[in-house]
Design a protein around this motif. Structure first.
Motif, PDB file in Angstrom:
ATOM      1  N   THR A  74       0.749  -1.312  -0.096  1.00  0.00           N
ATOM      2  CA  THR A  74      -0.186   0.186   0.376  1.00  0.00           C
ATOM      3  C   THR A  74       0.766   0.849   0.115  1.00  0.00           C
ATOM      4  OG1 THR A  74      -1.696  -1.341   1.403  1.00  0.00           O
ATOM      5  CG2 THR A  74      -2.131   1.411   1.305  1.00  0.00           C
ATOM      6  N   ALA A  75       2.160   1.035   0.995  1.00  0.00           N
ATOM      7  CA  ALA A  75       3.213   2.272   0.850  1.00  0.00           C
ATOM      8  C   ALA A  75       2.917   2.921  -0.222  1.00  0.00           C
ATOM      9  CB  ALA A  75       3.841   2.401   1.776  1.00  0.00           C
ATOM     10  N   ALA A  76       4.099   1.615  -0.511  1.00  0.00           N
ATOM     11  CA  ALA A  76       4.025   1.414  -2.443  1.00  0.00           C
ATOM     12  C   ALA A  76       3.542   2.740  -3.846  1.00  0.00           C
ATOM     13  CB  ALA A  76       5.172   0.550  -1.946  1.00  0.00           C
ATOM     14  N   ALA A  77       2.488   1.304  -3.797  1.00  0.00           N
ATOM     15  CA  ALA A  77       1.519   2.128  -4.269  1.00  0.00           C
ATOM     16  C   ALA A  77       1.255   3.780  -3.933  1.00  0.00           C
ATOM     17  CB  ALA A  77       0.010   1.761  -4.443  1.00  0.00           C
ATOM     18  N   ALA A  78       0.900   4.048  -3.108  1.00  0.00           N
ATOM     19  CA  ALA A  78       0.623   5.791  -2.503  1.00  0.00           C
ATOM     20  C   ALA A  78       1.853   6.118  -3.194  1.00  0.00           C
ATOM     21  CB  ALA A  78       0.438   5.761  -1.106  1.00  0.00           C
ATOM     22  N   LEU A  79       2.774   5.782  -3.122  1.00  0.00           N
ATOM     23  CA  LEU A  79       3.907   6.468  -3.139  1.00  0.00           C
ATOM     24  C   LEU A  79       4.623   6.846  -4.986  1.00  0.00           C
ATOM     25  CD1 LEU A  79       7.213   8.168  -2.413  1.00  0.00           C
ATOM     26  CD2 LEU A  79       8.136   5.996  -3.241  1.00  0.00           C
ATOM     27  N   GLN A  80       3.956   6.152  -5.296  1.00  0.00           N
ATOM     28  CA  GLN A  80       3.427   5.759  -7.056  1.00  0.00           C
ATOM     29  C   GLN A  80       2.463   6.588  -7.405  1.00  0.00           C
ATOM     30  OE1 GLN A  80       3.307   1.597  -7.364  1.00  0.00           O
ATOM     31  NE2 GLN A  80       4.663   2.085  -8.909  1.00  0.00           N
ATOM     32  N   GLU A  81       1.667   6.772  -6.709  1.00  0.00           N
ATOM     33  CA  GLU A  81       0.186   7.470  -7.148  1.00  0.00           C
ATOM     34  C   GLU A  81       0.454   9.460  -6.993  1.00  0.00           C
ATOM     35  OE1 GLU A  81      -3.419   6.427  -5.046  1.00  0.00           O
ATOM     36  OE2 GLU A  81      -3.186   4.396  -6.071  1.00  0.00           O
ATOM     37  N   GLY A  82       1.117   9.497  -6.175  1.00  0.00           N
ATOM     38  CA  GLY A  82       1.790  10.622  -5.436  1.00  0.00           C
ATOM     39  C   GLY A  82       2.771  11.204  -6.505  1.00  0.00           C
ATOM     40  N   TRP A  84       2.868  10.394  -9.879  1.00  0.00           N
ATOM     41  CA  TRP A  84       2.019  10.302 -11.181  1.00  0.00           C
ATOM     42  C   TRP A  84       1.210  11.454 -11.234  1.00  0.00           C
ATOM     43  CZ3 TRP A  84       3.557   8.767 -14.849  1.00  0.00           C
ATOM     44  CH2 TRP A  84       4.099   7.284 -15.196  1.00  0.00           C
ATOM     45  N   ALA A  85       0.897  12.456  -9.493  1.00  0.00           N
ATOM     46  CA  ALA A  85      -0.442  13.069  -9.752  1.00  0.00           C
ATOM     47  C   ALA A  85       0.592  14.405  -9.523  1.00  0.00           C
ATOM     48  CB  ALA A  85      -0.694  12.927  -8.206  1.00  0.00           C
ATOM     49  N   SER A  86       1.590  14.217  -8.785  1.00  0.00           N
ATOM     50  CA  SER A  86       3.017  15.359  -9.442  1.00  0.00           C
ATOM     51  C   SER A  86       3.360  16.038 -10.113  1.00  0.00           C
ATOM     52  CB  SER A  86       3.806  15.075  -8.026  1.00  0.00           C
ATOM     53  OG  SER A  86       4.869  14.823  -8.751  1.00  0.00           O
ATOM     54  N   ALA A  87       3.640  14.930 -11.177  1.00  0.00           N
ATOM     55  CA  ALA A  87       3.840  15.368 -12.636  1.00  0.00           C
ATOM     56  C   ALA A  87       3.274  15.748 -13.659  1.00  0.00           C
ATOM     57  CB  ALA A  87       4.831  13.753 -12.752  1.00  0.00           C
ATOM     58  N   SER A  88       1.430  15.206 -13.464  1.00  0.00           N
ATOM     59  CA  SER A  88       0.364  15.282 -14.400  1.00  0.00           C
ATOM     60  C   SER A  88       0.598  16.796 -13.626  1.00  0.00           C
ATOM     61  CB  SER A  88      -0.229  14.163 -14.088  1.00  0.00           C
ATOM     62  OG  SER A  88      -1.153  14.332 -12.933  1.00  0.00           O
ATOM     63  N   SER A  89      -0.022  17.488 -12.623  1.00  0.00           N
ATOM     64  CA  SER A  89      -0.259  18.826 -11.864  1.00  0.00           C
ATOM     65  C   SER A  89       1.289  19.516 -12.185  1.00  0.00           C
ATOM     66  CB  SER A  89      -0.029  18.191 -10.395  1.00  0.00           C
ATOM     67  OG  SER A  89       0.491  18.291  -9.466  1.00  0.00           O
TER      68      SER A  89
END
Length: 102
Positions: A74-82, A84-89
């Motif tokens: 879960t921690a690894a997935a949250a890190l990945q999502e963060g 991608w979100a910061s790169a796209s924003s």
């Protein structure tokens, strides 16, 4: 032993699907599935990279070969999502970056 799906073994770094690019101090994870590579990200910690690989395996219906816990996945997935979100924003719809004034 030590071989898993996609022919990636755990001999060198102790985890399936995890490598350390030469000249860099970080760990990368990628899943090989039916001849296709899925890039899972780059991590500061080898165990997080292994957890990302395990999470990807579970998502495609495979067992998690690295023995990471659900909390680590879960921690690894949250890190990945963060990431991608910061790169796209940071990008404008037209492909350019936002200016400081915007």
């Amino acid at each position: 032993g030590g071989r898993a799906y996609g022919g990636i073994g755990r001999r060198r770094y102790g985890f399936v699907g995890v490598t350390r690019p030469q000249g860099r101090g970080r760990w990368q994870a990628q899943l090989h599935d039916g001849g296709c590579k899925t890039w899972l990200g780059v991590f500061d910690d080898v165990r997080l990279a292994a957890a990302a690989y395990d999470a990807a395996c579970v998502a495609v219906g495979r067992p998690a070969p690295n023995g990471t816990t659900a909390a680590e996945r879960t921690a690894a997935a949250a890190l990945q999502e963060g990431r991608w979100a910061s790169a796209s924003s940071a990008r404008e719809p037209g492909g350019g970056r936002r200016s400081a004034a915007a």
